[in-house]
Design a protein around this motif. Sequence first.
Motif: not given
Length: 731
Positions: A23, A62, A67, A184, A266, A577-579, A659
């Motif tokens: 994270t 996102n 990504t 976001s 993500y 699904s988070t950065l 990504s």
Amino acid sequence: MKKTLLLLSLVAAPALAGEGKWTPQQVLELDPAWLRAQGLQVSPKKLWDPQRGTGLLAGAVNVGGCTGAFISSTGLIITNHHCAYGLIQEHSSPERDLLTTGFLASERKDELPGKGARVQVPRSFTDVTAQVLAAVPEGADDAARYKAIERKQKELVAECEKRPATRCQVATFDGGVNYTLVDSVELLDTRLVYAPPRGVGEYGGEEDNWMWPRHTGDFAIVRAYTAPDGSSAPYSEKNIPHKAEFFFPLATEGVKPGDFVMVLGYPGRTYRALLAEEMAERQSRVYPRMRDVYGEAIRILEEEGEKDAAGKIAVASVLKGLHNGYKNAGGQLAGLKRGHIVEKQRQSEAEVAAWIAKKSASAQGAATWASAVKAREELLAAQQATAKVFEREFLLGAVQRLARAPAMAVTVSRLAAERAKPDMERRPDYMEREHARIKDRLEREQKNVHLPAEKRLLTAFVRRAQALGADERIATVDKHFGKAFVEKDVAAKVDALYAGTQVLTLAERLKMATETTAQLQARKDPMLAFGLDLARELEAMDEAVDRRQGMALRLRPSWRKAVLAHAGKPVAPDANSTLRVTFAKVQGYAPRDGAVYTPQTTLSGMMAKNTGEDPFDVPERVAKVAEAKRHGAWADRKLKDVPVNFLSDADTTGGNSGSPTVNGKGQLVGVNFDRVWENVANDFGYNPEVARNVNVDVRYVLWMLDQVENADVLLKELGVRKNSPVAAEIR
């Protein structure tokens, strides 16, 4: 002395460069000396500044299940071709088949807007664990626990989203050990700038999917727009390109074996925190059923899509998603078996249990860890109980991946039922904040409808439902189609549903999305009647799932805290699904005895595969340039060829599609789009021997734009000059 301290710090750091989806907060906790030793040339604080709530990581955005990455200050975003597939399909027709031919906007006015295409730019991450856990009433049962946590999450999101153009979520980490509020900025106007032809973007098709060596140009370029004052706004001719604070300059020199890279994005879901028996259930039940159900749907869509050009375009997007899920499930099964992952997880749990037993020898230790042992036992018991309802729940969940009309009927039915409740009491997917997305989805679905395929898919679902055991029946199917499958009778009833429905009429469907349950019932629409009944069963199933999730939120944190304490080092949480960012090296691998794969492929390798037939049909304009060896400035000096794809040992999964893969200076060297077959089960555990992700080399992107498309305007905007590569970097 300094050398000794450095060695100690490296021992304290993660052992493997590739392992861990870290994270933004964890990046700042990792040892800077270890990061420098791996190859990071910018300060970790350049990656993320918690004081400002931004940094280079915010250049990874996102784009809705995938990504993307800003590659210019003027809002240009690079992502995967398959991530932009819906946008390309939206503007395709038999007369103008952009999926096949590709698309290049010669000027900004020619860029194609996408219905519902949104971009989320991360702004801040706030620990809200104490607030979420405090919301659970003392003595709450599992259902009440889940509802209380969900309610608090919705309240935190609502407060966060009071600011305009803001999209927030409360993400759960380690099964409920931590909760983080993710804030976001959401940009609402996204337009297609460039998509390569299908023979580049999908080269190799399903045959090469998840495979190596690979020669796929899986990339596309879009642009985010804002209102003239810089604020987020829906599509308008007056909008201007978004001014991106952070973006990744293109590293025109590319990469070579052994280079350090980072993959930012993500990642969707991984399962490394599951118990061994939970993993075993996915191995024995979930993935085999996915192969079975998706496989049948794929055959239907392919057969019907081949019968006419419009049908082929209509089924393309759904078919692509099903193919990916089908092959992924096969890879998971092969990887779980080959890597003995379930067995290793059992061993790991035994080691944690032994560690707990040792710690519990003292009175204080016993009090600390007793709950962890009990939690694991209760989770195992619950897992065994859910096996009894698996088949029914799987099929109910799958219906919305198959025929579009029943799926849309369920959507408008559930929307009506939820709208009757106060917003804070609705299911998250149907709250007011989701209505614009639902409308966009209901509009886009019109492009995915192909009636012959629709009818066959619904018939297949009914046949499977009617074959369920007495304790697993789907009441809606029994009511509308009977309890036994008689092909002629079911076919007649399916024909009647489609003949009498307006669900497939766009204007009427959008009206349905605004109506009450009573109004929907008053329509006397047979497909809607089926959807209303199915929606009620899905709601009841969701309530049962909520209770199970409430139990897991009560129990799993106790066990995970023990696992984390036993590890004694930083552990990246499962993807949600988070950065995240993963650190890696460019390298090949040996998939089996006697086989060694190099980490790069080339144009020559692509042409060697060319058969002139799908899926290895290089478009004529691409083939001519490749055969003439017009490499321009994009050939690799050592390879003496243009690199197409490369491998690294990054820790990626679904959601990392698109990504940015960047070097230690913060320059973009590639675009992640896949994993190798042997690495699919990486979702359950990282294996450094086969953990490889597949990337489009930036030099192939530039070769396509320069030598094939003559996209001089776009290349100029990207800061690239023919025969004079720029070497911008972030300092």
